[in-house]
Design an enzyme around this catalytic site. Structure first.
Site, short mmCIF file in Angstrom:
data_model
loop_
_atom_site.label_atom_id
_atom_site.label_comp_id
_atom_site.label_asym_id
_atom_site.label_seq_id
_atom_site.Cartn_x
_atom_site.Cartn_y
_atom_site.Cartn_z
N HIS A 69 0.84 -1.20 0.00
CA HIS A 69 0.00 0.00 0.00
C HIS A 69 0.88 1.25 0.00
O HIS A 69 1.93 1.28 0.64
CB HIS A 69 -0.91 0.00 1.22
N ASP A 177 0.40 -3.59 8.53
CA ASP A 177 -1.05 -3.73 8.67
C ASP A 177 -1.36 -5.22 8.64
O ASP A 177 -0.76 -5.95 7.87
CB ASP A 177 -1.77 -3.04 7.51
N GLU A 202 -0.06 -1.86 14.48
CA GLU A 202 -0.98 -0.83 13.97
C GLU A 202 -2.21 -0.81 14.87
O GLU A 202 -2.50 -1.77 15.56
CB GLU A 202 -1.38 -1.16 12.54
N HIS A 413 0.05 4.04 13.72
CA HIS A 413 -0.91 3.91 12.64
C HIS A 413 -2.33 3.90 13.18
O HIS A 413 -3.08 2.95 13.00
CB HIS A 413 -0.61 2.61 11.88
#
Lengths: 599, 969
Positions: A69, A177, A202, A413
């Protein structure tokens, strides 16, 4: 020892993940992302934090990218080519394959569409990718002699991984993630009980516990189905890779089952390439796809076709997947503008939207949007939010912490006030300290590292043989001499140490006198003491020697009458320092006096 | 008579025993000089290097050793064991010792001491472990000798402190398998070491090696299996093991906790960090629930499976497993299930358009949210969402078992089961449908749930659809809309998959009879009747229309007001369907419609007792036929057979019974007919024709007896005797016929001998039944046996002939339940006019779909036969996986048959049928007799009698049109 943690991005914020970890003298950068909400310098992390002057390559030992990402790898070419970094970059194979496509797409949007200058070029992306070293799951990669990294499966998107970074016996796990519940195309994150000193996790959904995925899926399908039956159009903004594939599989199977005819489109360009990679990296997908790909690869869609810009104006129902996912630019925004005016239509936001994007605005209820060129766009279409985002929810995060059993947890995050809640929970449930640094903040975590010591086999065997059964969990006391020499530690037997050092052996004895009021004769006193000790110390060998003294193991007890007062007997207790414990116990026992009943 | 029999038995018995004695003594003599061990000894002495010795031993191990020389071989091996320096050779010797002590018939108590002695000086851990393994083998062979077991356990305890995990492992295993189970005995046997085995094993729960920990838990479980009551104190230890680092330890610990929770469900245990106390079973349940979210899927499967069998758990714990508090941004959110339920109870069915109800409601107190719950919270929610389908299936199974015992839980878990109907893996979907069917007594489906359930009807997998039909057969629906919805979806299903016809009709039959009141208001709509206008008559052959009628007629059965709503043609259709599809359409009492209903219904109205009475009466009648004249006997038999056959057609419950008896009577009739031939007395060559008749009868009887023996399920040994007896008679008949037709005596010798052997074996097999068979053929034959054995074949034949004539007809006692194995080929239908074309020399796959009823072990017995027009027959064995088991006594065969042939000029039909293979070896009679008692004496008998293999066709053949085309060049 210290684990330093700098968070140029990502601390208490979503987007622009970039964490710097300093562990036992090694510096590792975790992720190198960009921020979607900004179009200026703020979109990239501030790398000047890392070194004021001096080259990055000298300072950093390696860079690890957790998944593809853009908020985790978007700044990579900028970092490596424009700022300048020549060291190794680690990522998994699928990430390495897909990452350049996304970067190129991102570059095209920024440079070609918006006409920005001073941005990285295609060549830079290529050069950057040359520095990448691909790793397999559970493969331990030795970065240098001391630093090693290992990847674990993280779910989330194809190729997403959690990384364990280990120097000596200190270790950090960075989750990137991850997703703890499996979905239609990926499995769940998994980690072994590696007990790291620090777990950097995260916390996007720190305050959410989600409903079961089946309900979510059914809701989603129901919404799409009903809109299509009404003749409306459905826009689903997605990132080209990841959620999009899951939703495609979901819709594809649903269309097949319900025999629906409305067309499904997927914005072109990325699709084919992306699906190609999903087809290739079957081992990274979930159990179902892995099992059935021999008959039919699930990523070969029958109902989903490529999208053409002209289709957006076609009458009749349709479902369109368009990029990017947060409605901040590109095709999804174009289609959104076209369809926003009709209340029959629907937009489904299947994931998280960063603050500042159109997606975030409409989700928070804004009905009038100001577009570029001072246009006001009125949103009449239905706006739906489906939590399809493949991040772990609060329960999932807790579950991962339970699996890994870290000594410290650090949240990144996520939004500050949500993290606060989770932090409190983690501290309460697991009794580990939890941190949540802001951007640019340095967190220092003290670790309690164990130091390996060499021990000779003979000594080890001898010492283990002494006690009862060896116990796993409890530490074991050993007698020996620690020799620190040439930066190494060795535990040897005292005899050997003496020999090595050329010293003679000395014996150390403690003696102590205990006065006891006892009018009887000496040998009777001794006998009483003997009987008393024999009664108390059942497990030890208590002997009465013919010369009138008592031995308990190596401890010697002699009784003499006091020179002045015949009623007082003086007990001489003598022991070597090895038996210090027993000796002091004995003295205190004797000081209490003898029991009166034993006459 | 009986005395005579006893005498015979006694003779037989003693004879056998004597033989054994002789053998044994002879063998014992040889024991002193075992050639085999001598050879081994020489070999081992010759061996110069350890590798050589190892080679010899390996070669030696390949050949079996006779029982009598085992001990000698063991001695030689032990001798070498002490001499040997190389550990690997000692290891091999140790393993050989174990192997040898396993030899059947060898009692290892003579080598126990030696085996224990070897342990003393052994240094190598591997050899030690192997020796302990050998001791375990010896110990398991000497289970009834407690002192040996005690010694072995003591030895094992001594070695528990060994530093190698392998040795400790084996020690624990040995203690687990041999440790004293009864406390009293243990104390008597070994006073000085009256240690508690449980404590010894429990001490190793904390061993440093995970393999030893696992072995310790396994040993504990082993003790439990052997009947030792484990102490409750272990529970806390076991709980600690749940947090172990190694999955095999955790997996075993979960089992141990489960065992303890079953032993002490009601004990009270404290909750750590609070003053409260709960029942042990609840605590254990919570802990196992916790393991459903373990890191290792093996443990998760284990935990999920065990949850199902914890039925004593209290209900609020149970219901927590389905609970998962949702929140969004710290606000409480309701689950989709809760929302759906609320919408339903408020009277408004979810339109799906109101999505505001999704919005999170009240604020949550941050302190009250427990993220990692300590109890059973959400265990099944997690289990059903698991990544691995094995875990999901286990969770569904557990849900099923728990729901069966708790109706309130069943109601609650419904939502989750319905959700599982959309799982991505078919097995999981199927399993959850089956589960739902099993708990369907406790539940009523809401409309929204029904909606989800019915959506699965469009599934392309036939198994899923049929499972769903089965489910719908027994579900309760709450509203008339639900019924309508179900009907509409089923009709949709019917148009999409016409092959589901039968199954859908059946489903609607039950749906109708379960919900008459809900169907009633739907009738006008379903029949599209109009109060004023006549509507056109629907097409009677339309499967969809039949489906609707099946639903309505079944509902009308218990709803007398319904027929008033029918129009004229409906009544006509009723009469037609009642006749053509009588299994689907029930008899109706139609007022004022005597014309249609009354002549049919009373005569058929099922009344079990009369028909059963009829069956018995007709049998009684037949058993008295001894007193009739031959002509009368024949007629009576013929009538009775005809009656029984008709009865079987009418009463499906009694079909098996009626057919069985009819077949038996048929056999008897054939026998009588064959014997009644007046021409027996005339010289042979003239009566070829009559011979043909008699031999044909014999053949047919033989066939029928095989059918009787193998085609019916529920046949008991009493029946088997009579069947075998009938077969014996047929064989006698065959012998007589052959004797009449063949010239020369030579072939007769063999046949007579064979027949006598058969009589002999009959006697052995059914010795316990013989007293019931007075006056029968066999009875008489056995009386004459001494004479038969000595006489010439021609005399034997004569005797046989007279006995056969004089023997009485045996009563056939009927078992409780008797079902005839039937098969029905659904596909291919045999109606197609389009030939199946394929290139000759290549193969074409033909889908075969058949239902089998009352077939035992179909995997082993059912075959597919293909008959080509040229007479070529092919028998295909379907794979075991092709059989499914949709219900008790029913099986379904879905398989592919590969056809191939050389080119034909024009299409032609082949026949496909199912066969039931049998093997008289597996017959129910011989299975009951332990082989050892008579196998020796039977060895002389020809093998053919022992294992006649044959097949019985048990389905109607289906014709398939095929056309192999010549290959193009």
């Amino acid at each position: 020892l210290v684990i330093l943690l700098l968070a140029p991005g990502a601390g208490q914020d979503v987007g622009r993940s970039c964490i710097l970890v300093s562990i036992a003298g090694k510096n590792v950068m975790l992720d190198c992302g960009m921020h979607m909400g900004y179009n200026d310098d703020r979109r990239f992390p501030d790398f000047s934090y890392i070194t004021q002057n001096g080259r990055l390559t000298d300072f950093l030992d390696c860079v690890i990218i957790s998944h593809f990402h853009l908020d985790h790898c978007g700044a990579l070419p900028y970092f490596s080519e424009m700022v300048g970094y020549d060291g190794p970059i680690y990522m998994t194979h699928p990430t390495k394959a897909i990452c350049p496509i996304l970067l190129e797409d991102y570059r095209k949007i920024t440079v070609d569409k918006k006409g920005e200058i001073n941005f990285f070029t295609s060549q830079m992306i290529k050069d950057c990718m040359k520095k990448v070293v691909a790793v397999h799951l559970h493969q331990t990669v030795q970065v240098d002699e001391e630093l090693e990294i290992k990847a674990y499966y993280a779910g989330h998107v194809l190729g997403a991984a959690m990384f364990q970074i280990k120097v000596g016996c200190e270790s950090v796990v960075y989750t990137g993630d991850y997703n703890m519940t499996p979905d239609r195309h990926l499995g769940a994150a998994w980690i072994d009980k590696c007990r790291p000193d620090l777990l950097i996790t995260e916390s996007t959904y720190a305050t959410t516990i989600r409903d079961s995925k089946r309900c979510r899926e059914r809701d989603f399908l129901k919404k799409v189905h009903e809109t299509v039956e009404r003749g409306g159009k459905v826009l689903i903004p997605v990132f080209a890779l990841g959620r999009a594939q899951e939703l495609c599989i979901l819709l594809e199977t649903f269309w097949e089952r319900m025999n629906l005819k409305a067309p499904i489109y997927f914005s072109t360009g990325l699709t084919e390439k992306a699906n190609h990679y999903y087809k290739l990296f079957i081992t990274w997908t979930n159990q179902k796809i892995r099992k059935t790909f021999v008959q039919r690869n699930m990523f070969e869609f029958k109902h989903i076709k490529a999208f053409d810009r002209a289709f957006a104006d076609n009458p009749g129902p349709m479902v369109v997947f368009a990029t990017p996912g947060m409605l901040h630019a590109g095709q999804s925004l174009q289609i959104f503008r076209k369809w926003a005016g009709n209340e029959k239509n629907m937009v489904i936001m299947p994931g998280y939207c960063v603050q500042g994007t159109v997606g975030h605005k409409i989700l928070s209820g804004q009905r009038k949007l100001e577009m570029e060129g001072r246009q006001i766009l009125e949103v009449k279409m239905q706006v739906e939010y489906m939590s399809f985002s493949a991040h772990a929810d609060a329960k999932g995060i807790m579950q991962l912490i339970r699996q890994a059993e870290p000594r410290n947890v650090l949240l990144v995050h996520g939004e500050a006030k949500k993290m606060e809640f989770l932090k409190q929970k983690i501290e309460q449930e697991f009794h580990v300290s939890c941190y949540m640094p802001a951007n640019g903040e340095t967190t220092t975590i003290l670790t309690n590292p164990s130091i390996p010591v060499d021990i000779s086999l003979g000594l080890l065997k001898r010492e283990t043989a002494i006690g009862l059964l060896p116990d796993v969990k409890k530490p074991k006391l050993m007698h020996g001499t620690l020799i620190m020499k040439d930066n190494s530690f060795r535990l040897v037997s005292p005899e050997q140490a003496l020999k090595e050092l050329g010293l003679a052996e000395h014996q150390l004895r403690f003696t102590c006198r205990v006065h006891i009021q006892d009018p009887r004769k000496e040998h009777e006193t001794v006998l009483r003491v003997y009987n008393h000790l024999k009664g108390v110390l059942k497990d030890y060998s208590v002997q009465h020697l013919p010369d009138g003294s008592i031995t308990v193991e190596s401890i010697l007890i002699q009784a003499t009458a006091h020179s002045e007062d015949q009623g007082t007997k003086v007990l001489l207790v003598s022991w070597t320092y090895q038996d210090e414990e027993l000796g002091s116990y004995l003295t205190s026992l004797l000081k209490k006096g003898l029991p009166q009943s034993t006459s | 008579m009986a005395a005579h029999l006893k005498k015979r038995v006694y003779e037989e018995f003693t004879k056998v025993v004597q033989q054994q004695h002789e053998d044994l003594s002879a063998k014992k003599l040889r024991l002193t000089k075992p050639s085999k061990s001598a050879a081994l000894h020489v070999d081992l002495c010759k061996a110069t290097s350890p590798t050589d010795a190892l080679q010899y031993l390996l070669q030696f191990a390949r050949k079996p050793v006779e029982v009598e020389s085992v001990e000698g071989v063991v001695r030689i091996l032990l001798e070498h064991y002490y001499k040997e320096n190389d550990a690997s050779v000692r290891l091999k010797i140790a393993s050989l010792l174990g192997l040898l002590s396993k030899t059947a018939g060898f009692s290892p108590d003579c080598i126990v001491d030696d085996a224990i002695n070897t342990l003393q000086n052994e240094k190598s851990h591997q050899v030690l472990a192997q020796l302990l393994d050998t001791l375990l083998v010896i110990g398991t062979k000497l289970t009834e000798n407690p002192s040996v077991r005690m010694r072995l356990v003591e030895v094992a305890c001594k070695h528990l402190t060994d530093s190698s995990h392998g040795v400790r492992n084996k020690c624990l295993q040995l203690i687990g398998c041999l440790g004293p189970v009864e406390k009293g005995v243990a104390k008597e046997a070994e006073n000085q070491a009256a240690k508690d085995v449980q404590k010894i094993i429990g001490d190793h729960f904390n061993d440093q090696d995970p393999r030893v920990r696992t072995a310790a838990i396994k040993a504990m479980l082993q003790l439990h299996e052997r009947g030792l009551k484990l102490q409750q104190a272990i529970y806390s230890q076991a709980c600690k093991l749940l947090a172990d680092d190694y999955e095999q330890v955790r997996s075993a610990a979960v089992q141990l906790i489960w065992v303890l929770s079953q032993l002490y469900p009601e004990s009270i245990v404290p909750i750590p960090s609070s003053n409260e106390e709960i029942r042990l079973v609840d605590d254990a349940f919570g802990k196992i629930c916790h393991m459903v979210s373990d890191g290792s899927w093996v443990v998760r499967v284990q935990a999920a499976k065990l949850l199902g069998s914890m039925q004593q758990v209290s209900s609020h714990f149970l219901e927590q497993t389905l609970d998962k508090k949702l929140m969004s941004d710290l606000r409480r959110k309701r689950t989709a299930h809760e929302r759906a339920k609320e919408l339903y109870s408020s009277g408004e069915f979810s339109s799906g358009r109101k999505w505001g109800d999704d919005a999170p409601k009240e604020e949550i107190d941050t302190g009250a949210v427990n993220l990692i719950e300590s109890g059973a919270c959400g265990a099944f929610v997690h289990g059903l969402e698991d990544e691995m389908y094995e875990v999901r299936i286990a969770a569904v199974e557990a849900l099923c078992m728990l729901a069966q015992s708790s109706p309130s839980f069943a109601e609650k878990c419904l939502d989750f089961l319905v959700d599982m109907f959309n799982d991505e893996i078919e097995e999981v979907r199927l399993q959850s449908i089956h589960t739902m069917r099993k708990i369907s007594n406790n539940i009523t489906l809401r409309e929204d749930q029904l909606d989800t359930v019915l959506a699965v009807l469009e599934d392309s997998s036939r198994d899923i659809r049929e499972a769903l039909h089965e489910l719908l057969c027994c579900t309760n629906v709450s509203t008339k809309e639900g019924i309508h919805l179900a009907l509409v979806e089923l009709l949709k299903n019917l148009t999409k998959y016409p092959t589901d016809r039968e199954s859908i009709w059946k489903c609607l039959k039950f749906l109708g009879s379960r919900h008459p009141t809900l169907v009633l208001p739907l009738v006008p709509e379903l029949l599209s009747t109009h109060p004023f206008f006549d509507t056109p008559e629907p097409d009677m052959d339309d499967p969809a229309y039949i489906a609707v009628l099946v639903l309505i007629f079944n509902a009308a059965k218990s709803c007398p007001t319904m027929p008033a709503l029918f129009s004229d043609h409906t009544f006509r259709h009723y009469a037609y369907l009642r006749d053509s599809l009588s299994h689907l359409v029930p008899p109706l009492r139609l007022p004022g419609r005597k014309l249609v209903s009354s002549p049919v219904s009373p005569s058929i109205t099922p009344h079990e007792d009369p028909s059963q009475q009829f069956l018995h009466q007709s049998l009684e009648r037949v058993y008295n036929l001894q007193h009739l004249d031959p002509q009368g006997i024949q007629e009576l038999l013929e009538f009775t057979i005809r009656d029984l056959q008709r009865l079987g057609e009418l009463q499906s419950e009694l079909a098996g019974m009626a057919d069985f008896t009819a077949t038996y009577l048929q056999c008897q009739l054939l026998l009588i007919k064959a014997l009644q031939e007046k021409l027996w007395n005339v010289a042979a060559p003239l009566y070829l024709k009559q011979n043909a008749l008699a031999s044909a009868a014999a053949k047919q009887i033989l066939e029928e007896t095989y059918k009787m023996e193998f085609m019916y399920s529920g046949v008991e040994s009493r029946q088997v005797v009579i069947i075998h007896h009938m077969r014996l008679q047929a064989k006698a008949l065959q012998l007589i016929v052959t004797a009449r037709t063949t010239r020369g005596v030579e072939p007769l010798f063999g046949m007579c001998e064979k027949f006598l052997q058969e009589v002999d074996s009959f006697q052995r097999c059914f010795i316990s039944e013989l007293p019931h068979m007075q006056g029968s053929f066999v009875d008489k034959l056995l009386d004459l046996m001494p004479r038969l054995v000595t006489s010439k074949p021609s005399e034997v034949v004569k005797i046989l002939q007279t006995t056969l004539r004089q023997s009485t007809f045996l009563h056939l006692p009927l078992p409780e339940q008797l079902h005839r194995a039937t098969a029905n080929i659904i596909e291919p239908t045999g109606e197609s006019d389009n030939p199946l074309r394929f290139t000759s020399g290549l193969v074409v796959a033909l889908d075969v779909d058949a239902t089998l009823e009352h077939v035992q072990d179909p995997q082993g017995t059912v075959k597919v036969q293909v008959l080509y027009p040229d007479g070529q027959a092919q028998i295909i064995h379907p794979k075991p996986a092709d059989f499914r088991n949709p219900g008790p006594g029913r099986h379904r065969l879905i398989t592919q048959v590969y056809l191939s042939h050389t080119a034909w000029t024009e299409p032609c039909q082949i026949e496909v049928r199912l066969l039931l293979a049998y093997n008289s070896n597996r017959s129910k009679a011989s299975a009951k007799i332990p082989k050892a008692t008579w196998s020796e004496s039977l060895e002389a008998l020809p093998q053919s009698e022992n294992g006649i293999e044959g097949t019985i066709p048990f389905s109607k053949p289906v014709k398939v049109y095929i056309m192999p085309k010549p290959a193009r060049r």
